[in-house]
Design an enzyme around this catalytic site. Structure first.
Site, short mmCIF file in Angstrom:
data_model
loop_
_atom_site.label_atom_id
_atom_site.label_comp_id
_atom_site.label_asym_id
_atom_site.label_seq_id
_atom_site.Cartn_x
_atom_site.Cartn_y
_atom_site.Cartn_z
NE ARG A 49 -9.42 -0.38 1.34
CZ ARG A 49 -10.40 -1.01 0.69
NH1 ARG A 49 -10.38 -2.33 0.57
NH2 ARG A 49 -11.40 -0.35 0.14
CG HIS A 105 -15.29 2.54 2.07
ND1 HIS A 105 -14.28 3.18 1.37
CD2 HIS A 105 -15.50 1.36 1.40
CE1 HIS A 105 -13.90 2.43 0.35
NE2 HIS A 105 -14.63 1.33 0.35
CD GLN A 155 -18.36 1.48 -2.14
OE1 GLN A 155 -17.33 0.85 -2.23
NE2 GLN A 155 -19.25 1.50 -3.11
CG ASP A 211 -20.29 -3.60 3.50
OD1 ASP A 211 -19.59 -4.31 2.77
OD2 ASP A 211 -19.81 -2.86 4.40
CB CYS A 249 -19.94 -1.26 -1.15
SG CYS A 249 -19.78 -2.39 0.23
NE ARG A 300 -14.98 3.40 -4.46
CZ ARG A 300 -14.30 2.54 -3.69
NH1 ARG A 300 -14.72 1.30 -3.56
NH2 ARG A 300 -13.23 2.94 -3.01
N1 CP Z 1 -15.86 -1.64 -2.25
C1 CP Z 1 -14.53 -1.66 -2.07
O1 CP Z 1 -13.93 -0.79 -1.41
O2 CP Z 1 -13.90 -2.68 -2.69
P1 CP Z 1 -12.39 -3.15 -2.47
O3 CP Z 1 -12.28 -3.64 -1.05
O4 CP Z 1 -12.17 -4.22 -3.48
O5 CP Z 1 -11.47 -1.97 -2.67
N1 NVA Z 2 -17.34 -3.15 5.40
C1 NVA Z 2 -16.44 -3.77 4.45
C2 NVA Z 2 -16.31 -2.93 3.23
C3 NVA Z 2 -15.53 -3.57 2.12
C4 NVA Z 2 -15.37 -2.69 0.94
C5 NVA Z 2 -15.09 -3.99 5.10
O1 NVA Z 2 -14.63 -3.13 5.86
O2 NVA Z 2 -14.49 -5.03 4.87
#
Ligand code: CP
Ligand code: NVA
Length: 298
Positions: free
Chosen positions: A100, A127, A130, A217, A257, A285
């Protein structure tokens, strides 16, 4: 499948295989094939996470593997060691990596230099994990995505929205992106996707009309904190509230999400009314990512 770097790189057939397998793994949660036995996987995260981290840690263990979590900031990576050097070191010691971070090119480069299965656990661009979990949720709640209309409200150019756009283009369901001009998908991106399945709409009520899924989101994605005040002001009219839910189909589901900011992208009432779907989405997930892991090592 060698890596999972984006929805962009997946075929419709591969997506369908992952979702079918995810459904089976969900049904037989504790009879999981031990396909990661004797394997060590690394999670390298330079952004915060609750769901993604927990679901990967639990999922890898349920598949028989060992997992180590590494915060990017605590690695030499955080002090400037190049991604390609980190990748070549890790690739000699671990069997797979879940990353990530900010730039998509860093995950792509890690995959290229490490020589081990690499999973995008969120970048600024996409993502994919997700959206695969969300597709499982839609399949289980609505019987599938064929002929369905999904409305994404909010920052239409964020990672989650972009992954949705690729999913609609690949699978052929209808996607409406409801966003103000400043947060609509970039023209160059839409040109690259080149699909007739995605429509961009400025008016949120018009966008929600007749939809099977209302999806949102956070308005302030990780890394965009400095723009918070401006984003909250501009995106103010795109909150999922009772009026938007009333505009959608009677049996429409509301998805998020997560993490959710009540009073911003969704009202507290809508969030609680639809908590059943939203938290199942979070649980999915785990099942979707176990399916991704199985596909990567089989
Ligand atoms: N939706 C999602 O990816 O959540 P986190 O940022 O908690 O991993
Ligand atoms: N768009 C958001 C998604 C979080 C799971 C971010 O990148 O923070």
């Amino acid at each position: 499948m060698t890596h999972l770097l984006s929805i962009e790189q997946l075929s419709a057939k591969e997506i369908e295989k992952i979702i079918t397998l995810a459904g089976e793994l969900k049904k037989n949660r504790y009879a999981t094939p031990q396909v990661l036995a004797d394997q060590n996987w690394a999670l390298i995260f330079t952004k915060a996470s609750t769901r993604t981290r927990v679901s990967f840690e639990v999922g890898i263990r349920e598949l028989g593997g060992s997992v180590m979590f590494m915060s990017g900031a605590d690695m030499q990576l955080g002090r400037g060691e190049p991604v390609k050097d980190t990748a070549r070191v890790m690739g000699r010691m671990v069997d797979g990596a879940v990353i990530r971070t900010y730039a998509q090119k860093d995950v792509d480069e890690f995959a290229k230099y490490s020589g081990i299965p690499t999973i995008n656990a969120l970048t600024d661009e996409e993502h994919p994990c997700q959206i695969l979990a969300d597709l499982l949720t839609i399949k289980q709640r609505l019987g599938g995505w064929k002929g369905k209309r999904v409305c994404f409200l909010g920052d239409g150019d964020c990672n989650v929205a972009r992954a949705w756009i690729w999913a609609a283009a690949k699978l052929g369901f209808e996607l409406v992106i409801a966003a103000p001009k400043a947060f609509q998908p970039a023209a160059a991106f839409l040109k690259k996707v080149k699909t007739k399945h995605v429509r961009v709409e400025e008016n949120p009520l018009k966008a929600a009309a007749g939809c099977d899924v209302l999806y949102t989101d956070v308005w302030v994605s990780m890394g965009k904190e400095e723009e918070s005040a401006e984003r909250i002001k501009i995106l103010g009219g795109y909150q999922i509230d009772d009026a938007l839910v009333a505009a959608a189909k009677k049996k429409a589901i509301v998805m998020h999400c997560l993490p959710a900011y009540r009073g911003k992208e969704i009202t507290a009432e809508v969030m609680e009314d639809h908590a059943g779907v939203i938290f199942e989405q979070a649980e999915n997930r785990l099942h979707a990512q176990k399916a991704i892991l199985v596909r990567l090592v089989s």
